[in-house]
Design an enzyme around this catalytic site. Sequence first.
Site, short mmCIF file in Angstrom:
data_model
loop_
_atom_site.label_atom_id
_atom_site.label_comp_id
_atom_site.label_asym_id
_atom_site.label_seq_id
_atom_site.Cartn_x
_atom_site.Cartn_y
_atom_site.Cartn_z
N ASP A 151 32.72 38.87 57.90
CA ASP A 151 33.23 38.90 56.53
C ASP A 151 34.12 40.14 56.37
OD1 ASP A 151 33.55 38.39 53.86
OD2 ASP A 151 31.63 39.25 53.26
N GLU A 152 35.05 40.13 55.41
CA GLU A 152 35.91 41.29 55.13
C GLU A 152 36.58 41.80 56.42
OE1 GLU A 152 36.52 41.97 52.20
OE2 GLU A 152 34.77 41.76 50.92
N LYS B 188 35.01 32.87 49.42
CA LYS B 188 34.82 33.11 50.86
C LYS B 188 33.34 33.22 51.24
CE LYS B 188 35.39 38.10 50.61
NZ LYS B 188 34.05 38.51 50.99
N THR B 189 32.54 33.88 50.39
CA THR B 189 31.11 34.02 50.73
C THR B 189 30.49 32.63 50.82
OG1 THR B 189 31.13 36.04 49.44
CG2 THR B 189 28.99 35.24 50.12
N ARG C 69 40.42 41.41 39.81
CA ARG C 69 39.01 41.47 39.37
C ARG C 69 38.85 40.73 38.04
NH1 ARG C 69 37.36 41.41 43.55
NH2 ARG C 69 39.53 41.30 44.14
N GLN D 253 43.86 42.64 50.59
CA GLN D 253 42.78 43.47 50.03
C GLN D 253 42.32 44.52 51.02
OE1 GLN D 253 39.90 41.56 47.24
NE2 GLN D 253 40.64 39.68 48.16
#
Length: 673
Positions: free
Chosen positions: A219-220, A32-33, A607, A250
Amino acid sequence: MSNHHTLNPQQLAAVRQIEHPLLVLAGAGSGKTRVITEKIAYLIRQGTPARHIAAVTFTNKAAREMKQRVSKLVPDKDARGLRVSTFHALGLDIVRREHKALGFKPAISIFDEHDRTVLLKELIQHGPAAYDIDKVDFYAQRISRWKNLFLTPEQASSLGDLLPDEAIAARIYADYVRQIRAYNAVDFDDLIFQPVLLFQDQPEVLEKWRRQIRYLLVDEYQDTNLTQYQMVKLLTGTLGRFTVVGDDDQSIYAWRGAQPENLAQLQRDYPRLEVVKLEQNYRSTGRILKVANQLIANNPHVFEKRLWSALGHGDPVRILKARDEIAEARQVVSDIVHHKFRHNTAFADYAILYRGNHQSRLFERTLREHSVPYFISGGASFFANAEIKDVLAYLRLLVNPDDDAAFLRVVNTPRREIGPTTLEKLSLYANRRQVSLFAACFELGLGQVLPENAVQRLRHFGEWLTDVGDRAGRGDTFAVLDEFIEALGYEDWLREVSTSDAQADRRMGNVRELLDWLRRIGKDDEGQDKSLAETVARIMLLDILDRQEEENSGDRVSLMTLHAAKGLEFPYVYLVGAEENLLPHQTSIEENTIEEERRLAYVGITRAQKQLSISYCTHRKRYGEMADCRPSRFLDELPAEELEWPDRNPVDPEVKKERGRASLAQLKSMLGS
């Protein structure tokens, strides 16, 4: 230059969609980044000047990483003026630039949680009998929650079915708002709350900011609260010139007011909304993803997505059973030591993740016993040190003398014989006159409530600060500050109050580090000096810990909570304490908020890049007593065919021998070193 051809089709679609409001549902590890940074580069190439683009995220670390990535895609001259920051830093910028419209004086102070508590205690002590000092934390949380739900004191007090304590909290909220404004200060929640109120009340100010920010990337997005969503909506207008990137699976910050429902709300507010799903995961093996997908499928979803990976099937997920928490720590640590020896990996490849900070202690002890270097993420912050708080309070006073919280912190540090009785009388006088403590020091009437020598000491302190503030504003700010710390006699004071010379040296070292660091962030992109006020406001928002973490990490095993692990990845992950009442947490079982705990477990699982081990205990100490534990319900929700339970299929004798040899070799190398 950008390498668009290496983006997958969904990523490319997300980058190129600029005609419609866009929601990118980005699964864990789906890049995503990269999509956000490529999109910024794309917007600039399509003719939107960088100074009209803003990207906001939630941590300084994420913002820094994004900036670095953009700088690789876009030449410096084209990126000039691009705004990449946290939500709160954007809010701070709006508050500072619009201080007149908001009714503030220029140098605004930012109150942290400690300052807020001090102010609330003050209000409770001077308030009616119904105010209860023991409930200060409850009042603080309520006020924060109301601001995040975008409710003013008037709206909060007119809510139906308020409990008695909540009704009192609403009254204190009104007092708090009046008082913090008198100090020319805002708290963290205000950095979003105030701009939204301003934009709603003054359309011409909003229009100015809309012309300034013509495209917004968030973002997020699943971590936004109601007030942040209002800010996004107001800034992007009816056209909705935005891209928000998020993952409802998330969302683990409900306790901080985050609302994953904001993802669904977008569809209602923007009928033209396009949705792109990023489901290809570039981080984990197929097996880890299958386990994660099956777990999270037990949560209700507005948007369905299934992660997949081209990285192969990978190793089964191991479920390790231990008889108690000491055995669990030993088993995990010896497993790491053997694995590292066999595969010649680095310590930094391993992470131990847990639900609560209290679980780290035994792992730390066991890692130390095995001479394994480790790093605890989210340990005590640099800002928590008393000496840092002292120096920052002085700096806050220099730029905003009306900052009473800062005044109270340092007026007698180092000691100036200004005792609690003097301060109490000064405080009552200032309250009555409706002025700040600093301003009260210079009023003629103060002589009627305090003896002459006390008034002299207070005035001397006030005049000295005014002089330093003037010199810092006119000349070389940092030379003045160095002189100022020297004149304070702060180092001698530290020697006096520290338990040893070594401790005093360490604390003075922290002060020097803070001043060096202020020097570095006190310059803008062009190398020009920022004002001291701007530098101090910046630092109140930054978390120095981020920088320290990056500088200090080195080759060490990482220990952290599941919350702290979000956004990170490690080749080998140990998710420990998978038991009922721990993960899921007891409170969530009582309050029926299991979904958030399941998302937390999902974050932990995703993770892992190559191998995931999950451990649980059959017994654990509770309140000093050994209690039976039940394995977490989440273990039953995982696909049985992808799991391996070593205690059910005993280890092959050959492997056991090899493990013995590995242990011996580790011992020898330790003794050798």
